[in-house]
Design an enzyme around this catalytic site. Structure first.
Site, PDB file in Angstrom:
ATOM      1  N   CYS A  51      -8.890   4.409 -16.616  1.00 19.30           N
ATOM      2  CA  CYS A  51      -7.658   3.135 -16.243  1.00 19.30           C
ATOM      3  C   CYS A  51      -6.770   3.060 -17.489  1.00 19.30           C
ATOM      4  O   CYS A  51      -5.660   3.408 -17.367  1.00 19.30           O
ATOM      5  CB  CYS A  51      -8.061   2.113 -15.620  1.00 19.30           C
ATOM      6  SG  CYS A  51      -6.837   0.822 -15.042  1.00 19.30           S
ATOM      7  N   CYS A  56      -4.242   4.161 -14.880  1.00 21.94           N
ATOM      8  CA  CYS A  56      -3.259   3.234 -14.126  1.00 21.94           C
ATOM      9  C   CYS A  56      -2.270   2.820 -15.046  1.00 21.94           C
ATOM     10  O   CYS A  56      -1.162   2.632 -14.917  1.00 21.94           O
ATOM     11  CB  CYS A  56      -3.966   2.336 -13.365  1.00 21.94           C
ATOM     12  SG  CYS A  56      -5.686   1.899 -14.032  1.00 21.94           S
ATOM     13  N   LYS A  59       0.013   5.466 -16.753  1.00 18.94           N
ATOM     14  CA  LYS A  59       0.782   6.035 -15.510  1.00 18.94           C
ATOM     15  C   LYS A  59       1.904   4.938 -15.173  1.00 18.94           C
ATOM     16  O   LYS A  59       3.011   5.343 -14.836  1.00 18.94           O
ATOM     17  CB  LYS A  59      -0.188   6.155 -14.429  1.00 18.94           C
ATOM     18  CG  LYS A  59       0.493   6.853 -13.031  1.00 18.94           C
ATOM     19  CD  LYS A  59       0.802   5.289 -12.078  1.00 18.94           C
ATOM     20  CE  LYS A  59      -0.226   4.676 -11.630  1.00 18.94           C
ATOM     21  NZ  LYS A  59      -1.357   4.993 -10.838  1.00 18.94           N
ATOM     22  N   TYR A 191      -3.012  10.098  -3.945  1.00 22.27           N
ATOM     23  CA  TYR A 191      -2.160   9.388  -4.588  1.00 22.27           C
ATOM     24  C   TYR A 191      -1.680   9.778  -5.972  1.00 22.27           C
ATOM     25  O   TYR A 191      -0.600   9.817  -6.365  1.00 22.27           O
ATOM     26  CB  TYR A 191      -2.730   8.104  -4.274  1.00 22.27           C
ATOM     27  CG  TYR A 191      -3.778   7.508  -5.408  1.00 22.27           C
ATOM     28  CD1 TYR A 191      -3.486   7.084  -6.502  1.00 22.27           C
ATOM     29  CD2 TYR A 191      -5.258   7.831  -5.035  1.00 22.27           C
ATOM     30  CE1 TYR A 191      -4.742   6.825  -7.520  1.00 22.27           C
ATOM     31  CE2 TYR A 191      -6.283   7.349  -5.806  1.00 22.27           C
ATOM     32  CZ  TYR A 191      -5.852   6.805  -7.222  1.00 22.27           C
ATOM     33  OH  TYR A 191      -6.896   6.731  -7.925  1.00 22.27           O
ATOM     34  N   GLU A 195       1.813  10.533  -7.006  1.00 22.31           N
ATOM     35  CA  GLU A 195       2.329   9.812  -8.128  1.00 22.31           C
ATOM     36  C   GLU A 195       3.195  10.582  -9.319  1.00 22.31           C
ATOM     37  O   GLU A 195       4.006  10.213  -9.643  1.00 22.31           O
ATOM     38  CB  GLU A 195       1.508   8.672  -8.816  1.00 22.31           C
ATOM     39  CG  GLU A 195       1.048   7.572  -7.516  1.00 22.31           C
ATOM     40  CD  GLU A 195      -0.091   6.623  -8.161  1.00 22.31           C
ATOM     41  OE1 GLU A 195      -0.205   5.561  -7.598  1.00 22.31           O
ATOM     42  OE2 GLU A 195      -0.567   6.996  -8.931  1.00 22.31           O
ATOM     43  N   HIS A 457      15.169 -15.622   2.053  1.00 22.32           N
ATOM     44  CA  HIS A 457      16.158 -14.672   2.438  1.00 22.32           C
ATOM     45  C   HIS A 457      17.200 -14.746   1.251  1.00 22.32           C
ATOM     46  O   HIS A 457      17.367 -15.600   0.700  1.00 22.32           O
ATOM     47  CB  HIS A 457      17.017 -15.173   3.562  1.00 22.32           C
ATOM     48  CG  HIS A 457      18.144 -14.476   4.346  1.00 22.32           C
ATOM     49  ND1 HIS A 457      17.821 -13.169   4.722  1.00 22.32           N
ATOM     50  CD2 HIS A 457      19.442 -14.527   4.006  1.00 22.32           C
ATOM     51  CE1 HIS A 457      19.283 -12.457   5.049  1.00 22.32           C
ATOM     52  NE2 HIS A 457      20.181 -13.507   4.456  1.00 22.32           N
ATOM     53  N   GLU A 462      10.870 -10.609   3.861  1.00 25.64           N
ATOM     54  CA  GLU A 462      10.951 -11.422   5.144  1.00 25.64           C
ATOM     55  C   GLU A 462      10.616 -10.827   6.517  1.00 25.64           C
ATOM     56  O   GLU A 462      10.557 -11.386   7.380  1.00 25.64           O
ATOM     57  CB  GLU A 462      12.553 -12.253   4.991  1.00 25.64           C
ATOM     58  CG  GLU A 462      13.493 -11.161   5.190  1.00 25.64           C
ATOM     59  CD  GLU A 462      14.710 -11.918   5.172  1.00 25.64           C
ATOM     60  OE1 GLU A 462      14.958 -12.814   6.009  1.00 25.64           O
ATOM     61  OE2 GLU A 462      15.722 -11.581   4.293  1.00 25.64           O
TER      62      GLU A 462
END
Length: 468
Positions: A51, A56, A59, A191, A195, A457, A462
């Site tokens: 990682c 990660c 990345k 993934y 990615e 909002h 939302e």
């Protein structure tokens, strides 16, 4: 502090094999919080595992970079008079990124020292159920023992067994690239492949993705994989569907890929081929047989819900077990394991619950998911007991742009109370939106609970509390 040349004890309460995220978290919790005597063995000359070093963290730096490129292209539509999109210097960024990772390595080293975990350098292998040999060099080794031993050795990318496969790189090699390639082929649509393909494409590399099927991200809900595939194609990523790469070879101007697609032989020439076809556990050198530790047909260490292997006193977690190969999962499992082993009666049953684990794909745009896909929910509860709520719209960010990138959300609910058993997000900032909704799913929220939350909002999120 650097690794100690030899252990200061012959027998420890806890011996952790692997200095990645899971191993570090478990070792530090055991020693720093519960005051156990702990040693950690790492074969590489830097801590942090996949990682931090080749996963990660770097990345995400590259994803941020690619997102910056996208923002620069969008800027004129918001009134910014850019005479030209600035040139990108890959090597400049790589140098800064590598320096950042090196600083993190030092932080991990200091954290071990602060929590009084002994850092041992070398390759670990079992001699018996409580004894591990640490090989420092071809001629030097020593043995160390512990009441509890944790296997947290992670995994590595798979390279296929085809002619010329060595001409390609894997995801580790992506971070070694000194310059940006002009043409790239990414083989694999999990993934990792998606990615990295997205990063290359957003930065201007001509990108082709090879898929064995007609899909990407096969384990994800259709609202994610279908919309992401369309968006990737729209932004210029090429796909070779139902394809099988047969061989790689050197050409005068790059690497030639010979492949079959839908039964037809074809070829493509690129500068870089990146293999992203899966990962395999780092257990080959552990001599697991000496401790009678069982593995499954793919080589993953078999564990129960408490991370216990087939051998008493030997535990395993993270990518070495193949169950949710995600850094936060390994960290959480490691901490709970140390709580159970050394935290007394209060933590006697501590363990990680592997249900409803949220995860994100740092694609372009991002996608996130927690809980069951629609297909999984229907298989588990029956069609008549499952209902979905969906919303597809254009994020307000794109109101000023010619390209109207879609956002699409899905809630999967079950039973008369409409308990939310799946949340699936595709679109801008899905990565940041998902975390809070992951908490809601784990708490057993219903659709009515979502509806009863006042919307913020104007936001994309939302939509999740206003679906009808």
């Amino acid at each position: 502090m650097p690794p100690v040349p030899k252990p200061t004890k012959q027998f420890y309460d806890y011996l952790v094999i692997g200095g990645g995220s899971g191993g570090l978290a478990s070792a530090r919790r055991a020693s720093g919080i519960h005051k156990a005597s702990v040693a950690l063995i790492e074969a590489q000359h830097r801590l942090g595992g996949t990682c931090v070093n080749v996963g990660c963290v770097p990345k995400k730096v590259m994803w941020n970079t690619a997102s910056m490129a996208e923002t620069l292209r969008d800027a004129p539509s918001y009134g910014f008079d850019l005479k030209a999109v600035p040139a990108f210097n890959w090597n400049f960024l790589k140098t800064k990124r590598d320096a950042y990772i090196k600083r993190l390595n030092g932080i991990y080293e200091r954290n071990l020292d602060n929590d009084k975990v002994e850092h041992l350098q070398g390759w670990a292998s079992f001699v018996g159920p409580n004894t591990v040999r640490v090989q420092q060099s071809e001629t030097e080794s020593y043995e160390v023992q512990a009441k509890n031993i944790l296997i947290a050795t992670g995994s590595h990318p798979i390279i296929p067994n085809i002619p010329g496969a060595e001409l390609g790189i894997d995801s580790d090699g992506f971070f070694d690239l000194e310059t940006q390639p002009k043409r790239v082929a990414v083989v694999g649509t999990g993934y990792i492949g998606i990615e990295l393909a997205g990063i290359f494409n957003a930065l201007g590399t001509q990108t082709t993705v090879f898929s064995r099927t007609k899909q990407i991200l096969r384990s994800f809900d259709s609202i994610i994989k279908d919309n992401l595939l369309k968006e990737m194609e729209h932004t210029g990523v090429n796909f070779a569907f139902e394809s099988k790469v047969k061989a790689l070879s050197r050409s005068d101007s790059g690497i030639r890929i010979d492949y079959e697609s839908a039964g037809q032989a074809s070829s493509l020439e690129v500068d870089v081929v990146l293999w992203a076809i899966g990962r395999s556990p780092n257990v080959q050198k552990l001599n697991l047989e000496a401790a009678k530790i069982k593995t499954d047909e793919k080589g993953y260490v078999v564990v129960d819900q408490y991370q216990q292997t087939s051998t008493e006193g030997v535990l395993a977690l993270g990518d070495a077990c193949g169950n949710f190969e995600l850094t936060p999962v390994a960290i959480a499992a490691g901490r709970r394991l140390s709580d159970r082993l050394f935290g007394g009666a209060k933590f006697a049953t501590a363990k990680l619950d592997y249900e409803n684990v949220p995860t994100v794909v740092f694609s372009h745009p991002t996608a996130g998911t927690v809980g069951l896909t629609e297909d999984e929910a229907r298989a588990k509860f029956g069609d008549e007991n499952v209902k979905t709520y969906t919303s597809k719209f254009v994020n307000m960010y794109f109101s000023m742009l010619d390209h109207k990138e879609p956002t699409a959300y899905k809630l999967v609910v079950t039973g008369p109370e409409e308990k939310v058993v799946g949340v699936h997000l595709f679109g801008r900032e899905s990565d940041e939106i998902l975390q809070g909704f992951g908490v809601a799913v784990r708490m057993g929220a219903t659709k009515a609970d979502f509806d009863n939350c006042v919307a913020i909002h104007p936001t994309a999120a939302e939509e999740l509390v206003t679906m009808r």
